[in-house]
Design a protein around this motif. Sequence first.
Motif, PDB file in Angstrom:
ATOM      1  N   UNK A 117       0.799  -1.225   0.000  1.00 61.04           N
ATOM      2  CA  UNK A 117       0.000   0.000   0.000  1.00 61.04           C
ATOM      3  C   UNK A 117       0.839   1.287   0.000  1.00 61.04           C
ATOM      4  N   UNK A 118       1.818   1.464   0.890  1.00 60.32           N
ATOM      5  CA  UNK A 118       2.577   2.729   0.858  1.00 60.32           C
ATOM      6  C   UNK A 118       3.286   2.961  -0.475  1.00 60.32           C
ATOM      7  N   UNK A 119       3.715   1.894  -1.117  1.00 55.17           N
ATOM      8  CA  UNK A 119       4.436   2.029  -2.384  1.00 55.17           C
ATOM      9  C   UNK A 119       3.473   2.360  -3.519  1.00 55.17           C
ATOM     10  N   UNK A 120       2.275   1.793  -3.477  1.00 51.21           N
ATOM     11  CA  UNK A 120       1.262   2.171  -4.466  1.00 51.21           C
ATOM     12  C   UNK A 120       0.874   3.627  -4.290  1.00 51.21           C
ATOM     13  N   UNK A 121       0.755   4.070  -3.056  1.00 53.49           N
ATOM     14  CA  UNK A 121       0.465   5.487  -2.795  1.00 53.49           C
ATOM     15  C   UNK A 121       1.579   6.363  -3.359  1.00 53.49           C
ATOM     16  N   UNK A 122       2.817   5.919  -3.184  1.00 52.69           N
ATOM     17  CA  UNK A 122       3.947   6.671  -3.724  1.00 52.69           C
ATOM     18  C   UNK A 122       3.897   6.811  -5.234  1.00 52.69           C
ATOM     19  N   UNK A 123       3.360   5.790  -5.904  1.00 46.97           N
ATOM     20  CA  UNK A 123       3.285   5.827  -7.367  1.00 46.97           C
ATOM     21  C   UNK A 123       2.229   6.807  -7.873  1.00 46.97           C
ATOM     22  N   UNK A 124       1.363   7.292  -7.000  1.00 49.12           N
ATOM     23  CA  UNK A 124       0.339   8.259  -7.413  1.00 49.12           C
ATOM     24  C   UNK A 124       0.936   9.590  -7.847  1.00 49.12           C
ATOM     25  N   UNK A 125       2.204   9.813  -7.542  1.00 49.77           N
ATOM     26  CA  UNK A 125       2.877  11.041  -7.957  1.00 49.77           C
ATOM     27  C   UNK A 125       3.837  10.799  -9.118  1.00 49.77           C
ATOM     28  N   UNK A 126       3.738   9.619  -9.749  1.00 46.23           N
ATOM     29  CA  UNK A 126       4.603   9.288 -10.881  1.00 46.23           C
ATOM     30  C   UNK A 126       3.994   9.795 -12.183  1.00 46.23           C
ATOM     31  N   UNK A 127       4.518   9.276 -13.311  1.00 42.76           N
ATOM     32  CA  UNK A 127       3.977   9.705 -14.601  1.00 42.76           C
ATOM     33  C   UNK A 127       2.563   9.174 -14.802  1.00 42.76           C
ATOM     34  N   UNK A 128       1.902   9.672 -15.845  1.00 45.16           N
ATOM     35  CA  UNK A 128       0.460   9.494 -16.007  1.00 45.16           C
ATOM     36  C   UNK A 128      -0.010   8.061 -15.859  1.00 45.16           C
ATOM     37  N   UNK A 129       0.498   7.143 -16.700  1.00 45.06           N
ATOM     38  CA  UNK A 129      -0.059   5.804 -16.706  1.00 45.06           C
ATOM     39  C   UNK A 129       0.228   5.064 -15.413  1.00 45.06           C
ATOM     40  N   UNK A 130       1.360   5.364 -14.788  1.00 46.15           N
ATOM     41  CA  UNK A 130       1.661   4.757 -13.491  1.00 46.15           C
ATOM     42  C   UNK A 130       0.674   5.243 -12.440  1.00 46.15           C
ATOM     43  N   UNK A 131       0.339   6.531 -12.475  1.00 49.43           N
ATOM     44  CA  UNK A 131      -0.659   7.058 -11.540  1.00 49.43           C
ATOM     45  C   UNK A 131      -1.995   6.332 -11.703  1.00 49.43           C
ATOM     46  N   UNK A 132      -2.382   6.102 -12.942  1.00 47.32           N
ATOM     47  CA  UNK A 132      -3.666   5.448 -13.211  1.00 47.32           C
ATOM     48  C   UNK A 132      -3.675   4.026 -12.663  1.00 47.32           C
ATOM     49  N   UNK A 133      -2.620   3.266 -12.939  1.00 46.43           N
ATOM     50  CA  UNK A 133      -2.596   1.875 -12.485  1.00 46.43           C
ATOM     51  C   UNK A 133      -2.535   1.798 -10.962  1.00 46.43           C
ATOM     52  N   UNK A 134      -1.783   2.725 -10.340  1.00 46.54           N
ATOM     53  CA  UNK A 134      -1.720   2.736  -8.874  1.00 46.54           C
ATOM     54  C   UNK A 134      -3.086   3.073  -8.280  1.00 46.54           C
ATOM     55  N   UNK A 135      -3.788   4.044  -8.869  1.00 52.25           N
ATOM     56  CA  UNK A 135      -5.116   4.404  -8.380  1.00 52.25           C
ATOM     57  C   UNK A 135      -6.093   3.246  -8.536  1.00 52.25           C
ATOM     58  N   UNK A 136      -6.005   2.517  -9.643  1.00 51.65           N
ATOM     59  CA  UNK A 136      -6.875   1.356  -9.842  1.00 51.65           C
ATOM     60  C   UNK A 136      -6.584   0.283  -8.796  1.00 51.65           C
ATOM     61  N   UNK A 137      -5.304   0.052  -8.520  1.00 51.82           N
ATOM     62  CA  UNK A 137      -4.942  -0.955  -7.515  1.00 51.82           C
ATOM     63  C   UNK A 137      -5.488  -0.563  -6.148  1.00 51.82           C
ATOM     64  N   UNK A 138      -5.328   0.696  -5.771  1.00 51.80           N
ATOM     65  CA  UNK A 138      -5.827   1.156  -4.472  1.00 51.80           C
ATOM     66  C   UNK A 138      -7.349   1.096  -4.412  1.00 51.80           C
ATOM     67  N   UNK A 139      -8.010   1.402  -5.524  1.00 54.32           N
ATOM     68  CA  UNK A 139      -9.472   1.326  -5.560  1.00 54.32           C
ATOM     69  C   UNK A 139      -9.944  -0.106  -5.320  1.00 54.32           C
ATOM     70  N   UNK A 140      -9.274  -1.064  -5.960  1.00 54.17           N
ATOM     71  CA  UNK A 140      -9.674  -2.460  -5.772  1.00 54.17           C
ATOM     72  C   UNK A 140      -9.348  -2.956  -4.365  1.00 54.17           C
ATOM     73  N   UNK A 141      -8.223  -2.524  -3.822  1.00 53.48           N
ATOM     74  CA  UNK A 141      -7.882  -2.907  -2.448  1.00 53.48           C
ATOM     75  C   UNK A 141      -8.889  -2.317  -1.463  1.00 53.48           C
ATOM     76  N   UNK A 142      -9.374  -1.121  -1.754  1.00 43.26           N
ATOM     77  CA  UNK A 142     -10.308  -0.439  -0.850  1.00 43.26           C
ATOM     78  C   UNK A 142     -11.686  -1.067  -0.833  1.00 43.26           C
ATOM     79  N   UNK A 143     -11.916  -2.078  -1.661  1.00 42.18           N
ATOM     80  CA  UNK A 143     -13.195  -2.784  -1.615  1.00 42.18           C
ATOM     81  C   UNK A 143     -13.316  -3.632  -0.354  1.00 42.18           C
ATOM     82  N   UNK A 144     -12.182  -3.844   0.326  1.00 43.58           N
ATOM     83  CA  UNK A 144     -12.172  -4.631   1.567  1.00 43.58           C
ATOM     84  C   UNK A 144     -12.144  -3.673   2.759  1.00 43.58           C
ATOM     85  N   UNK A 145     -13.111  -3.817   3.632  1.00 43.39           N
ATOM     86  CA  UNK A 145     -13.267  -2.881   4.749  1.00 43.39           C
ATOM     87  C   UNK A 145     -12.013  -2.763   5.600  1.00 43.39           C
TER      88      UNK A 145
END
Length: 297
Positions: free
Chosen positions: A187-215
């Motif tokens: 998780x912290x590393x995916x959050x870190x990727x949110x400040x990377x280049x465009x496509x990396x930001x998108x994939x990191x946001x998608x990963x975090x969105x899917x992880x956030x489906x679990x309470x």
Amino acid sequence: VILSVNLASRDDGRESLMVSGAYKSLIGAMGCGPPEVRGNAAAAIANIAFVKINCEPMIQAGVIPALKELLVDGSESAKSNVCLALSIYSAAAVANAVLLKTAGVVAPLVQHLRDTHGKAQLSACQAVANMACAKEVKEALSDAGAIEPLVDIVKTGSGPAKRSAAAGLANLANAGNEEKIANLGAIPYLVGLLTSEKQTRVTAAKALANLASVEAIRNQIGASNAVGPLLHVMSEGEWDGVGASALALARLAKDPDTRQQILNSNGLEIVSKRLGSKDCPPEYQYSLSTAVKSLTT
């Protein structure tokens, strides 16, 4: 074979190899001959496959079993070429991922996620991410141990490899692997990727969105300071990043502490502004509306 490699690097050459049927000889060459010949044949096959319509005839001619065999017993350079070919075939059609799984490609491919030689690892990441789009393949990839090296690459890999690894985790995170990914410290590393280049930001946001489906994981994401970067992608990013961030924020808002973080950071205003934009694509309106609803009810 060397001539074919050169031809396969050009548009007219690819067409010539397909029309003449020479691609069939290249498929045969991957299974016999000196290591250099087999590796060069794999390189030519990968280049030909860059043209999407070429994939199906080569599949019919038996390219997938030949690639799998070379992935297992080829030289290092040949295996790198095979990983590139697999990334192209798996991107061409979701159905190809199922064919690759059936041929036994998954286990040897996953091994190359730990290859630190660069090109093989990057291509293996891309192939795994593509194959994980197929619901019939997700479990096989998880069972073969793909998640651990993907998390390692998100932590320490090259920029392009991190982007592909994040995409792989995003696709595997919606198949019951959420807690495993979180427990491996992604998780912290995916959050870190949110400040990377465009496509990396998108994939990191998608990963975090899917992880956030679990309470149980939502609070972890909030505690990793994800809200600020997600809102930055929301306010400044392109629409695919906006859609992924909106879904992540909608799910994170179900955690009371994280919801308050979002509100304190003007999240409702930022999301509402993007939703109200006249050029908001229809495919992202639902996730944006869901985020607004999660922040107002």
